[in-house]
Scaffold this active site. Structure first.
Site, short mmCIF file in Angstrom:
data_model
loop_
_atom_site.label_atom_id
_atom_site.label_comp_id
_atom_site.label_asym_id
_atom_site.label_seq_id
_atom_site.Cartn_x
_atom_site.Cartn_y
_atom_site.Cartn_z
N ASP A 9 0.96 -0.82 -0.04
CA ASP A 9 0.55 -0.21 -0.17
C ASP A 9 1.37 1.23 -0.26
OD1 ASP A 9 -2.93 1.30 0.95
OD2 ASP A 9 -2.20 2.42 1.38
N ASP A 104 -3.61 2.29 -5.52
CA ASP A 104 -2.39 2.22 -4.72
C ASP A 104 -1.93 1.55 -3.32
OD1 ASP A 104 -4.31 2.59 -2.20
OD2 ASP A 104 -2.02 3.46 -1.01
N GLU A 105 -2.70 -0.14 -3.96
CA GLU A 105 -2.68 -1.13 -3.11
C GLU A 105 -3.41 -2.23 -3.64
OE1 GLU A 105 -4.91 -2.17 0.52
OE2 GLU A 105 -6.52 -0.41 -0.38
N1 DCP Z 1 -8.91 8.09 -0.62
C1 DCP Z 1 -9.74 8.94 -1.37
N2 DCP Z 1 -11.33 8.65 -0.07
C2 DCP Z 1 -10.53 8.28 0.85
C3 DCP Z 1 -9.70 7.19 1.02
C4 DCP Z 1 -8.83 7.34 0.52
O1 DCP Z 1 -9.50 9.70 -2.08
N3 DCP Z 1 -11.48 7.85 1.87
C5 DCP Z 1 -7.81 7.57 -2.01
C6 DCP Z 1 -6.73 9.04 -1.49
C7 DCP Z 1 -5.05 8.07 -1.07
C8 DCP Z 1 -6.00 6.93 -2.02
O2 DCP Z 1 -7.35 6.56 -2.14
O3 DCP Z 1 -4.23 8.42 -0.92
C9 DCP Z 1 -5.27 5.53 -1.42
O4 DCP Z 1 -5.82 5.37 -0.19
P1 DCP Z 1 -5.18 4.55 1.25
O5 DCP Z 1 -6.07 4.24 2.19
O6 DCP Z 1 -4.43 3.48 1.22
O7 DCP Z 1 -4.16 6.04 2.35
P2 DCP Z 1 -3.26 6.73 1.33
O8 DCP Z 1 -2.18 5.61 0.90
O9 DCP Z 1 -3.36 8.07 1.05
O10 DCP Z 1 -2.69 6.53 2.98
P3 DCP Z 1 -1.89 5.64 3.90
O11 DCP Z 1 -0.76 5.77 4.06
O12 DCP Z 1 -2.62 5.47 5.28
O13 DCP Z 1 -2.28 4.02 3.32
MG MG Z 2 -2.29 3.84 1.03
#
Ligand code: DCP
Ligand code: MG
Length: 355
Positions: A9, A104-105
């Site tokens: 991720d 992203d995952e």
């Molecule tokens: N995303 C979004 N709305 C949400 C959750 C996520 O638009 N409610 C989008 C933005 C994030 C991406 O999806 O950058 C990936 O989600 P993640 O849950 O993996 O969160 P992040 O990558 O941002 O942070 P982390 O480091 O916790 O994985």
């Molecule tokens: Mg993420």
């Protein structure tokens, strides 16, 4: 042989891409937010911004109060999609058994790559290094012997971390886990768990399988296993899809339009994210519901143009829901599907209305 699964991720994905592309944002609180017709919410926040309490799905207004000096930017989906393609290609260079979960995952089954000379963790580190070399972005990985443990592990040492869950530490980790952090425990199940005084993995562990089945139906058996580190589900490798749908089963019969529509909106968001990932749009929207007596009803509608955004899908789902729903009959399940899919390269994303 026991499987070796990696969950990878990206860290603060959208925000990290913005910091990469705008050096002046680095080390600063960056909040990536979008505004659809009805509401402005935070998509994600850099780790610097998270220190202020800002997080995904928070109203932008609230983020602004917590972090007035933050850098607020609009999402640039084309960039995120390009990075996503790069990382998915890297995954596929290691194994064909890849299950993407979002941009992203993904889960990777790398059992066949592991040998006496090469641990699963070292494969994970190789992949993270390849990602960084190709994109200049950090990711976190979790390594374990099944999917949901790998996913729990990848969240344990963010950012830029690697965590292994094996037989020696699994029970300890699960005991301490908040019940809402168990993969597969959604909002509704979490609420119900808490009402039963189940707050952690340890609380869950105390329940017998029979008692869990009594409370949660079929899911109860899987919860009983999850509390014990047992999981056998296979990776879902992408095939050519004919439709993309999501559904939610409630633990109780529900009849409030407002409550049901909120769930429909969430489902539309999930279907939209899935369409986004595969660059599809669909011409037909279907809403399905099961009434309390388990009878299914569906209704579908041809759209004017192929749809893929949450708002567009919701607009159709909203009217289909009202056509289907008998105000006097509570429902048990609701689902939203988009079908007759086509590639959507002919449409661009500027139709989004960002802040
Ligand atoms: N995303 C979004 N709305 C949400 C959750 C996520 O638009 N409610 C989008 C933005 C994030 C991406 O999806 O950058 C990936 O989600 P993640 O849950 O993996 O969160 P992040 O990558 O941002 O942070 P982390 O480091 O916790 O994985
Ligand atoms: Mg993420």
């Amino acid at each position: 042989m026991e499987r070796r699964i990696i969950h990878i991720d990206m860290d603060a994905f959208y925000a990290q891409v913005e910091q990469r592309d705008n050096p002046s944002y680095r080390g600063k609180p960056v909040i990536v937010g979008g505004k659809s017709a009805s509401r402005g919410v935070v998509a994600t926040a850099s780790y610097e911004a998270r220190k202020f309490g800002v997080h995904s799905a928070m109203p932008t207004k609230q983020a602004y109060k917590l972090c007035p000096d933050g850098i607020y930017v609009r999402p640039r989906f084309d960039q995120y999609k390009a990075v996503s393609k790069q990382i998915m290609d890297i995954f596929l260079s290691y194994t064909e058994i890849v299950e993407p979960l979002s941009l992203d995952e993904a889960y990777l089954d790398i059992t066949h790559l592991v040998s006496r000379d090469r641990s699963a963790q070292s494969v994970a580190l190789d992949i993270q290094r390849d990602i960084f070399d190709a994109t200049r972005l950090t990711s976190s990985s979790g390594v374990s012997y099944n999917k949901y443990l790998a996913k729990i592990a990848s969240g344990m040492n963010k950012p830029a971390g690697t965590t292994v869950i094996h037989y020696d530490n699994v029970q300890d980790i699960l005991f301490r886990l908040d019940i809402g952090d168990f993969p597969g425990v959604g909002r509704v199940t979490e609420e119900k768990m808490k009402s039963l005084d189940i707050h952690t993995g340890e609380d869950l562990y105390q329940w017998s399988e029979a008692a869990l089945i009594e409370q949660f139906g079929k899911k109860g058996a899987s919860l009983h296993q999850k509390a014990r580190g047992i999981g056998t589900s296979e990776l879902k490798v992408e095939r050519v899809r004919k439709s993309i749908g999501k559904e939610t089963t409630f633990n109780y019969d529900i009849n409030e339009d407002e409550e049901i529509l909120k769930v429909i909106e969430e489902l539309c968001g999930k279907v939209s994210a899935r369409l986004e990932l595969q660059q599809f749009a669909g011409k037909v929207v279907t809403v399905k519901m099961k009434t309390a007596d388990y009878v299914s009803h569906t209704r579908q509608m041809m759209t004017n143009n192929p749809v893929f955004t949450e708002d567009e899908i919701y607009r159709y789902a909203y009217s289909l829901y009202h056509e289907l729903k008998d105000p006097d009959v509570p429902i048990r399940l609701i689902g939203v599907t988009v079908s007759q899919l086509s590639d959507r390269t002919y449409r661009n994303l500027t139709i989004y209305d960002f802040m």
